[in-house]
Write an enzyme that holds these catalytic residues in place. Sequence first.
Site, PDB file in Angstrom:
ATOM      1  N   TYR A 145      90.598  46.411 -36.759  1.00  0.00           N
ATOM      2  CA  TYR A 145      91.882  46.994 -36.248  1.00  0.00           C
ATOM      3  C   TYR A 145      91.858  47.943 -37.306  1.00  0.00           C
ATOM      4  O   TYR A 145      91.651  47.642 -38.638  1.00  0.00           O
ATOM      5  CB  TYR A 145      92.976  46.072 -36.221  1.00  0.00           C
ATOM      6  CG  TYR A 145      94.357  46.843 -36.159  1.00  0.00           C
ATOM      7  CD1 TYR A 145      95.287  46.794 -37.527  1.00  0.00           C
ATOM      8  CD2 TYR A 145      94.960  47.448 -35.213  1.00  0.00           C
ATOM      9  CE1 TYR A 145      96.611  47.416 -37.408  1.00  0.00           C
ATOM     10  CE2 TYR A 145      96.212  48.005 -35.030  1.00  0.00           C
ATOM     11  CZ  TYR A 145      96.874  47.990 -36.110  1.00  0.00           C
ATOM     12  OH  TYR A 145      98.222  48.713 -36.362  1.00  0.00           O
ATOM     13  N   ASP A 240      86.192  50.903 -43.486  1.00  0.00           N
ATOM     14  CA  ASP A 240      87.850  50.913 -43.464  1.00  0.00           C
ATOM     15  C   ASP A 240      88.232  49.666 -44.580  1.00  0.00           C
ATOM     16  O   ASP A 240      88.071  48.395 -44.214  1.00  0.00           O
ATOM     17  CB  ASP A 240      88.427  50.535 -42.001  1.00  0.00           C
ATOM     18  CG  ASP A 240      89.720  50.334 -42.064  1.00  0.00           C
ATOM     19  OD1 ASP A 240      90.440  50.178 -40.936  1.00  0.00           O
ATOM     20  OD2 ASP A 240      90.494  50.054 -43.461  1.00  0.00           O
ATOM     21  N   LYS A 268      97.428  49.543 -48.655  1.00  0.00           N
ATOM     22  CA  LYS A 268      97.758  48.087 -49.184  1.00  0.00           C
ATOM     23  C   LYS A 268      97.688  47.881 -50.718  1.00  0.00           C
ATOM     24  O   LYS A 268      98.434  48.480 -51.485  1.00  0.00           O
ATOM     25  CB  LYS A 268      96.948  46.997 -48.584  1.00  0.00           C
ATOM     26  CG  LYS A 268      97.001  46.944 -47.021  1.00  0.00           C
ATOM     27  CD  LYS A 268      96.257  45.693 -46.316  1.00  0.00           C
ATOM     28  CE  LYS A 268      96.294  46.022 -44.645  1.00  0.00           C
ATOM     29  NZ  LYS A 268      97.578  45.294 -44.053  1.00  0.00           N
TER      30      LYS A 268
HETATM   31  P1  KE4 Z   1      98.818  50.364 -41.812  1.00  0.00           P
HETATM   32  O1  KE4 Z   1      99.113  51.474 -41.158  1.00  0.00           O
HETATM   33  O2  KE4 Z   1      99.658  49.050 -41.239  1.00  0.00           O
HETATM   34  O3  KE4 Z   1      99.346  50.589 -43.432  1.00  0.00           O
HETATM   35  O4  KE4 Z   1      97.460  49.938 -41.989  1.00  0.00           O
HETATM   36  C1  KE4 Z   1      96.643  49.840 -40.802  1.00  0.00           C
HETATM   37  C2  KE4 Z   1      95.421  49.134 -41.016  1.00  0.00           C
HETATM   38  C3  KE4 Z   1      94.247  49.666 -40.827  1.00  0.00           C
HETATM   39  N1  KE4 Z   1      93.015  49.212 -41.459  1.00  0.00           N
HETATM   40  C4  KE4 Z   1      92.944  47.811 -41.679  1.00  0.00           C
HETATM   41  C5  KE4 Z   1      91.949  47.169 -41.784  1.00  0.00           C
HETATM   42  C6  KE4 Z   1      94.168  47.115 -41.322  1.00  0.00           C
HETATM   43  O5  KE4 Z   1      94.223  45.686 -41.586  1.00  0.00           O
HETATM   44  C7  KE4 Z   1      95.380  47.785 -41.348  1.00  0.00           C
HETATM   45  C8  KE4 Z   1      96.807  46.969 -41.076  1.00  0.00           C
HETATM   46  N2  KE4 Z   1      96.497  45.590 -41.242  1.00  0.00           N
HETATM   47  C9  KE4 Z   1      97.808  44.828 -40.477  1.00  0.00           C
HETATM   48  C10 KE4 Z   1      97.560  43.473 -40.571  1.00  0.00           C
HETATM   49  N3  KE4 Z   1      96.385  42.816 -40.064  1.00  0.00           N
HETATM   50  C11 KE4 Z   1      99.167  45.257 -41.231  1.00  0.00           C
HETATM   51  C12 KE4 Z   1     100.323  44.367 -40.564  1.00  0.00           C
HETATM   52  C13 KE4 Z   1     101.150  44.864 -39.513  1.00  0.00           C
HETATM   53  O6  KE4 Z   1     100.600  45.649 -38.336  1.00  0.00           O
HETATM   54  O7  KE4 Z   1     102.395  44.899 -39.467  1.00  0.00           O
END
Ligand code: KE4
Length: 430
Positions: A145, A240, A268
């Site tokens: 993801y 990523d 993060k």
């Molecule tokens: P954000 O747009 O949520 O800041 O990041 C997206 C993203 C991109 N790449 C990786 C590897 C990620 O894990 C994420 C977002 N992680 C999720 C948890 N698995 C965020 C939690 C959520 O969607 O509320």
Amino acid sequence: MIHTNSEHLYYKAQKLIPGGVNSPVRAFKSVGTSPVFAAKAYGSVIEDVDGNKYIDYICSWGPLILGHSHPLLLDSITNAAKLGSSFGIPTAAEVEMAELIVSAYSSSVDEVRMVNSGTEATMSALRVARGYTGRNKILKFEGCYHGHNDSLLVKSGSGTITYGVPTSLGITAAVAHDTIVAPYNDIEAVTAIFEAHSHEIAAVIVEPVSGNMGVVSATIEFLQALRDLTATHGAVLIFDEVITGFRLAYGGASEYFGIAPDMICFGKIIGGGLPVGAYAGKRAIMDVVSPVGGVYQAGTLSGNPLAMAAGITQLKYLRDTATIYADLDAKAAYLESGINTILRELNLNFTVNRVGSLLCLFFTSHKVTNYDEALTCDTQKFNIYFQSLLDQGILIGPSQFEAMFISAAHTYAQLDTTLAAIRVALNQFK
Ligand code: KE4
């Protein structure tokens, strides 16, 4: 545990916010219960609005590697806020953040651009790769993801077609058509895709360790194959590292595996819990980014001074605390070993994956090296496990396909409390 106030808030929230939450996973829908609402947090503890306390292994999905409300971060954010919350013109903090990221990932990046989320980081990196190569297609992997941009909410097409199909309403077939999806850790599949689409592929984007199908690591052979294939065929290799960046090591997965991608996406940890993302790469690639080059990308709050203050403080702490990563890994290894001991004693053959301070208990007897194997999990058992832990004051991600995050704030006493709760939860399945 009483959840009266959470239930009341959830009732109100559902009338005002889709699903009552600002991000789907927070709804606890996949574990079949109502969410608890946070009131405050400190160290590795979250208190909900009913006064229940939980040892927290969500850690805001990764940013809080030092724990909640760390005094150094609170001071930095407070001091920055007193000087102004946003300016719309450049600040010294953005230069300092860029220096920290470039020096930590110097084998891969010369320049970095701040954005406000991991989604923005990966979306922008793909646009840069397309602008740099002049090509349209991108290759991603099942189970990874990368945020909610259209090109990446795509799964592999059925049968022999190699182009993707949307995983979400609202994404056009045309957009999905330019995304190819391959199995994670499958070198043969990727090799065949490059042979078939060599000069069409702008970029390969991969989570070097995925935290989004549970915790599943790429093999070093797989990452090396991606490195070789993208170099041979002129595609951009994007790591990523939104989760793994500054977590697996100060130099993230790039350092952990010793493989240098062409671009890296961050999020993060670099924001210390405030909204943040970044994409970075070699100057030859990043010079296509506006205002230098023709790839447009912008953001009102990109490089926001409060997020920079929190992120700079957290990164400097990680850089300057010699034992931080060994300590984090030792705590996660302690938890991993304890869970495996419990599984052995209860004669349960579930699978534990751990990479650094990321771990996941999969409710399957399969080894889990890709998404298909992760899908063999018994999610009903996970849901029972999740609820039992919650009732015992342990908060893990409300999905089988998320990671447990260990922070510097977790104590061994809390790990022992967690293991005792895990034993009670797993005892239901023996
Ligand atoms: P954000 O747009 O949520 O800041 O990041 C997206 C993203 C991109 N790449 C990786 C590897 C990620 O894990 C994420 C977002 N992680 C999720 C948890 N698995 C965020 C939690 C959520 O969607 O509320």
